[in-house]
Design a protein around this motif. Structure first.
Motif, PDB file in Angstrom:
ATOM      1  N   VAL A  66      -3.081  -4.452  13.994  1.00  0.00           N
ATOM      2  CA  VAL A  66      -2.584  -3.664  12.809  1.00  0.00           C
ATOM      3  C   VAL A  66      -3.097  -4.186  11.605  1.00  0.00           C
ATOM      4  O   VAL A  66      -3.509  -5.505  11.715  1.00  0.00           O
ATOM      5  N   GLN A  67      -3.223  -3.573  10.673  1.00  0.00           N
ATOM      6  CA  GLN A  67      -4.068  -4.062   9.385  1.00  0.00           C
ATOM      7  C   GLN A  67      -3.456  -3.031   8.244  1.00  0.00           C
ATOM      8  O   GLN A  67      -2.942  -2.102   8.478  1.00  0.00           O
ATOM      9  N   PRO A  68      -3.424  -3.529   7.123  1.00  0.00           N
ATOM     10  CA  PRO A  68      -2.897  -3.021   5.810  1.00  0.00           C
ATOM     11  C   PRO A  68      -3.766  -1.689   5.662  1.00  0.00           C
ATOM     12  O   PRO A  68      -4.909  -1.572   5.864  1.00  0.00           O
ATOM     13  N   ARG A  69      -2.995  -0.597   5.148  1.00  0.00           N
ATOM     14  CA  ARG A  69      -3.566   0.524   4.643  1.00  0.00           C
ATOM     15  C   ARG A  69      -3.713   0.518   3.235  1.00  0.00           C
ATOM     16  O   ARG A  69      -4.630   1.148   2.647  1.00  0.00           O
ATOM     17  N   GLN A  70      -2.647  -0.221   2.406  1.00  0.00           N
ATOM     18  CA  GLN A  70      -2.806  -0.435   1.044  1.00  0.00           C
ATOM     19  C   GLN A  70      -2.804  -2.026   0.744  1.00  0.00           C
ATOM     20  O   GLN A  70      -1.787  -2.676   1.276  1.00  0.00           O
ATOM     21  N   GLN A  71      -3.809  -2.329   0.098  1.00  0.00           N
ATOM     22  CA  GLN A  71      -3.833  -3.893  -0.301  1.00  0.00           C
ATOM     23  C   GLN A  71      -4.328  -3.978  -1.828  1.00  0.00           C
ATOM     24  O   GLN A  71      -5.245  -2.965  -2.017  1.00  0.00           O
ATOM     25  N   ALA A  72      -3.919  -4.592  -2.634  1.00  0.00           N
ATOM     26  CA  ALA A  72      -4.249  -4.665  -4.016  1.00  0.00           C
ATOM     27  C   ALA A  72      -4.111  -6.070  -4.352  1.00  0.00           C
ATOM     28  O   ALA A  72      -3.107  -7.050  -4.202  1.00  0.00           O
ATOM     29  N   ALA A 188       4.998  -4.047  -9.610  1.00  0.00           N
ATOM     30  CA  ALA A 188       4.245  -3.715  -8.183  1.00  0.00           C
ATOM     31  C   ALA A 188       3.868  -2.388  -8.511  1.00  0.00           C
ATOM     32  O   ALA A 188       4.488  -1.234  -8.746  1.00  0.00           O
ATOM     33  N   PRO A 189       2.620  -2.140  -7.812  1.00  0.00           N
ATOM     34  CA  PRO A 189       1.655  -1.071  -7.885  1.00  0.00           C
ATOM     35  C   PRO A 189       2.394   0.382  -6.966  1.00  0.00           C
ATOM     36  O   PRO A 189       2.295   1.175  -7.041  1.00  0.00           O
ATOM     37  N   PHE A 190       3.057  -0.402  -5.758  1.00  0.00           N
ATOM     38  CA  PHE A 190       3.642   0.450  -4.937  1.00  0.00           C
ATOM     39  C   PHE A 190       4.564  -0.420  -4.125  1.00  0.00           C
ATOM     40  O   PHE A 190       4.647  -1.653  -4.360  1.00  0.00           O
ATOM     41  N   ASN A 191       5.361   0.369  -3.133  1.00  0.00           N
ATOM     42  CA  ASN A 191       6.244  -0.456  -2.162  1.00  0.00           C
ATOM     43  C   ASN A 191       5.393  -1.673  -1.531  1.00  0.00           C
ATOM     44  O   ASN A 191       4.431  -1.056  -0.771  1.00  0.00           O
ATOM     45  N   CYS A 192       5.633  -2.929  -1.404  1.00  0.00           N
ATOM     46  CA  CYS A 192       4.730  -3.727  -1.046  1.00  0.00           C
ATOM     47  C   CYS A 192       5.645  -5.072  -0.600  1.00  0.00           C
ATOM     48  O   CYS A 192       6.564  -5.255  -0.975  1.00  0.00           O
ATOM     49  N   ARG A 195       1.428 -11.002   0.005  1.00  0.00           N
ATOM     50  CA  ARG A 195       0.556 -11.774   1.003  1.00  0.00           C
ATOM     51  C   ARG A 195       0.215 -13.107   0.702  1.00  0.00           C
ATOM     52  O   ARG A 195       0.347 -13.987   1.707  1.00  0.00           O
ATOM     53  N   SER A 196      -0.041 -13.227  -0.504  1.00  0.00           N
ATOM     54  CA  SER A 196      -0.309 -14.694  -1.242  1.00  0.00           C
ATOM     55  C   SER A 196       0.004 -14.456  -2.724  1.00  0.00           C
ATOM     56  O   SER A 196      -0.321 -13.561  -3.341  1.00  0.00           O
ATOM     57  N   GLU A 197      -0.041 -15.621  -3.224  1.00  0.00           N
ATOM     58  CA  GLU A 197       0.151 -15.783  -4.505  1.00  0.00           C
ATOM     59  C   GLU A 197      -0.125 -17.308  -5.119  1.00  0.00           C
ATOM     60  O   GLU A 197      -0.143 -18.356  -4.391  1.00  0.00           O
ATOM     61  N   SER A 210      -7.116 -13.449 -10.597  1.00  0.00           N
ATOM     62  CA  SER A 210      -6.348 -12.974  -9.556  1.00  0.00           C
ATOM     63  C   SER A 210      -5.144 -13.742  -9.452  1.00  0.00           C
ATOM     64  O   SER A 210      -5.182 -14.953  -9.053  1.00  0.00           O
ATOM     65  N   LEU A 211      -4.025 -13.375  -9.364  1.00  0.00           N
ATOM     66  CA  LEU A 211      -2.706 -13.993  -9.177  1.00  0.00           C
ATOM     67  C   LEU A 211      -1.858 -14.062  -7.870  1.00  0.00           C
ATOM     68  O   LEU A 211      -1.336 -14.684  -7.465  1.00  0.00           O
ATOM     69  N   ALA A 212      -2.074 -12.655  -7.398  1.00  0.00           N
ATOM     70  CA  ALA A 212      -1.368 -12.566  -6.060  1.00  0.00           C
ATOM     71  C   ALA A 212      -2.027 -11.330  -5.418  1.00  0.00           C
ATOM     72  O   ALA A 212      -2.853 -10.524  -5.864  1.00  0.00           O
ATOM     73  N   VAL A 213      -1.550 -11.322  -4.101  1.00  0.00           N
ATOM     74  CA  VAL A 213      -2.187 -10.120  -3.264  1.00  0.00           C
ATOM     75  C   VAL A 213      -1.114  -9.460  -2.581  1.00  0.00           C
ATOM     76  O   VAL A 213      -0.239 -10.243  -1.814  1.00  0.00           O
ATOM     77  N   VAL A 214      -0.875  -8.183  -2.785  1.00  0.00           N
ATOM     78  CA  VAL A 214       0.323  -7.611  -2.290  1.00  0.00           C
ATOM     79  C   VAL A 214      -0.371  -6.395  -1.284  1.00  0.00           C
ATOM     80  O   VAL A 214      -1.397  -6.052  -1.335  1.00  0.00           O
ATOM     81  N   VAL A 215       0.677  -6.147  -0.029  1.00  0.00           N
ATOM     82  CA  VAL A 215      -0.026  -5.197   0.786  1.00  0.00           C
ATOM     83  C   VAL A 215       1.149  -4.164   0.965  1.00  0.00           C
ATOM     84  O   VAL A 215       2.271  -4.649   1.030  1.00  0.00           O
ATOM     85  N   GLY A 216       0.745  -3.067   1.110  1.00  0.00           N
ATOM     86  CA  GLY A 216       1.966  -1.800   0.874  1.00  0.00           C
ATOM     87  C   GLY A 216       2.633  -1.652   2.377  1.00  0.00           C
ATOM     88  O   GLY A 216       2.306  -2.081   3.316  1.00  0.00           O
ATOM     89  N   THR A 217       4.013  -1.398   2.246  1.00  0.00           N
ATOM     90  CA  THR A 217       4.954  -1.356   3.231  1.00  0.00           C
ATOM     91  C   THR A 217       5.107  -0.029   3.762  1.00  0.00           C
ATOM     92  O   THR A 217       5.971   0.372   4.720  1.00  0.00           O
ATOM     93  N   ASP A 218       4.755   1.195   2.972  1.00  0.00           N
ATOM     94  CA  ASP A 218       4.869   2.508   3.489  1.00  0.00           C
ATOM     95  C   ASP A 218       4.348   2.893   4.757  1.00  0.00           C
ATOM     96  O   ASP A 218       4.833   3.440   5.584  1.00  0.00           O
ATOM     97  N   GLN A 219       2.983   2.409   4.751  1.00  0.00           N
ATOM     98  CA  GLN A 219       2.332   2.861   6.098  1.00  0.00           C
ATOM     99  C   GLN A 219       1.402   1.593   6.370  1.00  0.00           C
ATOM    100  O   GLN A 219       1.010   0.726   5.462  1.00  0.00           O
ATOM    101  N   ALA A 220       1.200   1.494   7.695  1.00  0.00           N
ATOM    102  CA  ALA A 220      -0.036   0.458   8.224  1.00  0.00           C
ATOM    103  C   ALA A 220      -1.043   1.486   9.203  1.00  0.00           C
ATOM    104  O   ALA A 220      -0.617   2.372   9.506  1.00  0.00           O
ATOM    105  N   GLU A 221      -2.026   0.845   9.201  1.00  0.00           N
ATOM    106  CA  GLU A 221      -2.775   1.647  10.073  1.00  0.00           C
ATOM    107  C   GLU A 221      -3.623   0.612  11.252  1.00  0.00           C
ATOM    108  O   GLU A 221      -3.697  -0.816  10.872  1.00  0.00           O
TER     109      GLU A 221
END
Length: 391
Positions: A66-72, A188-192, A195-197, A210-221
């Protein structure tokens, strides 16, 4: 010892022995020989199953991570000191789209907006002044030179264009100042989830850091390798937004298998150089169960290694046989109505991990032999015993 006593001691045992031998011979000669019977040949005991053609949905088994579908990356577009941080801005914290992550000190940017507004007012006044002067100059020219076109310099045309350009530039500067002021608040750019800050109150940050990394929670792939031969049974979308073959995702957690539903989203359009397998992306909606009403829903965590069952096309009227029932790659053994072995050639439509799907060669109601037989010959007698139905 008397002679009579000696004779008794010798003759008596011989007499007894002779009587025994004579009796034995008499019994042997008088016995009746039992009639000879040949043993009944009931055939070799074999396990069988009665088959019936049915519609069968192809299932392709696969595995993947399982890996993120959205990450920013959360990167500020303005520089300044951090004055506010959301309490949940820590690794594992969840955010909804638009919620505040952190804020940069906005005093300088608020003053820049006020300065831009003042400049805009000044340039608006300059433009109105030039327009008034140009109108007076045109009026005077028309009085002195009726019917003649006024030269641009006389009616202040260049000055008018310059004032209009300055006003447009002032409006753009005001818009940029307002935009920079909005950028002091990072959301937040999306529901997330985080992951790190690397943030702290009072920390001075520069634009582009870069201050933080966020991962989307609506979908995973899940990127999973699939043999090229199995692609023909699956529905793989060719356009964005379409859903392909359904998928069932399972993960063993303790003594329970957790299940999630997904679908084939796309093909990565390349073949793995090492395994020579195609790679598909399977999408799972709401992997963390945040949209579920009931509590206790298992989370499909990023990085989990899962098993997938991809549900493909439906094969009509095929016979599903255990792999042990297939002989010499393309034959099967059946038992006829006289309990005789019949060796039949079959057409294999698909081979799966635990069974094979037969298109032709097996008829409805046939008893298929599951037991192995050494030196099997067509027509040999069997003693079939049907397999008990699986619960």
């Amino acid at each position: 010892m008397s002679r009579r006593h000696l004779m008794l001691k010798i003759v008596l045992p011989l007499l007894i022995l002779s009587l025994g031998i004579g009796g034995m011979l008499l019994l042997v000669k008088s016995r009746q020989v039992p009639p000879q019977q040949s043993p009944e040949n009931r055939g070799i005991l074999v396990e069988t199953m009665v088959v019936k053609p049915t519609d069968h949905r192809v299932e392709v088994l696969a595995t993947g991570t399982v890996q993120p579908r959205q990450q920013a990356d959360i990167v500020p577009q303005v520089s300044g000191k951090i004055v506010e941080i959301a309490p949940q801005l820590v690794a594992g914290g969840f955010f909804r789209r638009g919620e505040l992550l952190l804020a940069v000190e906005a005093v300088d940017y608020r003053l820049a907006v006020e300065r831009a507004e003042a400049n805009l007012s000044r340039f608006e006044l300059d433009l109105e002044t030039v327009r008034a002067r140009a109108a007076i100059a045109r009026q005077e020219w028309d009085q002195l030179h009726p019917g003649e076109a006024a030269p641009p310099l006389v009616v202040l045309a260049p000055q008018l264009k310059n004032a209009e350009a300055a006003l447009q530039s002032a409006r753009a500067a005001l818009e940029l100042a307002r935009l920079d002021l909005e950028r002091t608040r990072l959301t937040a750019p999306f529901n997330c989830y985080v992951r790190s800050e690397t943030t702290a109150a009072g920390q001075f940050v520069r634009a582009g850091t870069s201050l933080a990394v966020v991962v989307g929670t609506d979908q995973a792939e899940i990127i999973t390798p699939v043999p090229l031969d199995d692609l023909i049974w699956l529905d793989v979308p060719r356009r964005n937004g379409d859903q392909g073959s359904p998928a069932r995702i399972s993960l063993q957690i303790g003594d329970r298998a957790q299940l999630w539903a997904g679908y084939v989203d796309r093909s990565l359009a390349e073949v793995d150089a090492r395994g020579r397998m195609a790679r598909l992306a399977v999408v799972v909606d709401d992997p963390f169960g945040l949209k579920q009403q009931q509590s206790g829903v298992a989370e499909l965590a990023i990085g989990s290694f899962v098993n997938l069952t991809l549900q493909g096309k439906v094969l009509e009227q095929v016979v599903a046989l255990p792999r042990q029932a297939l002989r010499d790659h393309d034959t099967a053994w059946t038992v006829d109505d006289r309990n005789r072995l019949r060796i039949k050639s079959v057409d294999i439509v698909r081979r799966e991990r635990e069974q094979v799907l037969v298109g032709t060669g097996i008829d409805t109601g046939d008893q298929v032999v599951l037991t192995g037989i050494a030196a099997a010959v067509d027509g040999m007698l069997l003693r079939p015993q049907q397999r008990e139905a699986q619960p």
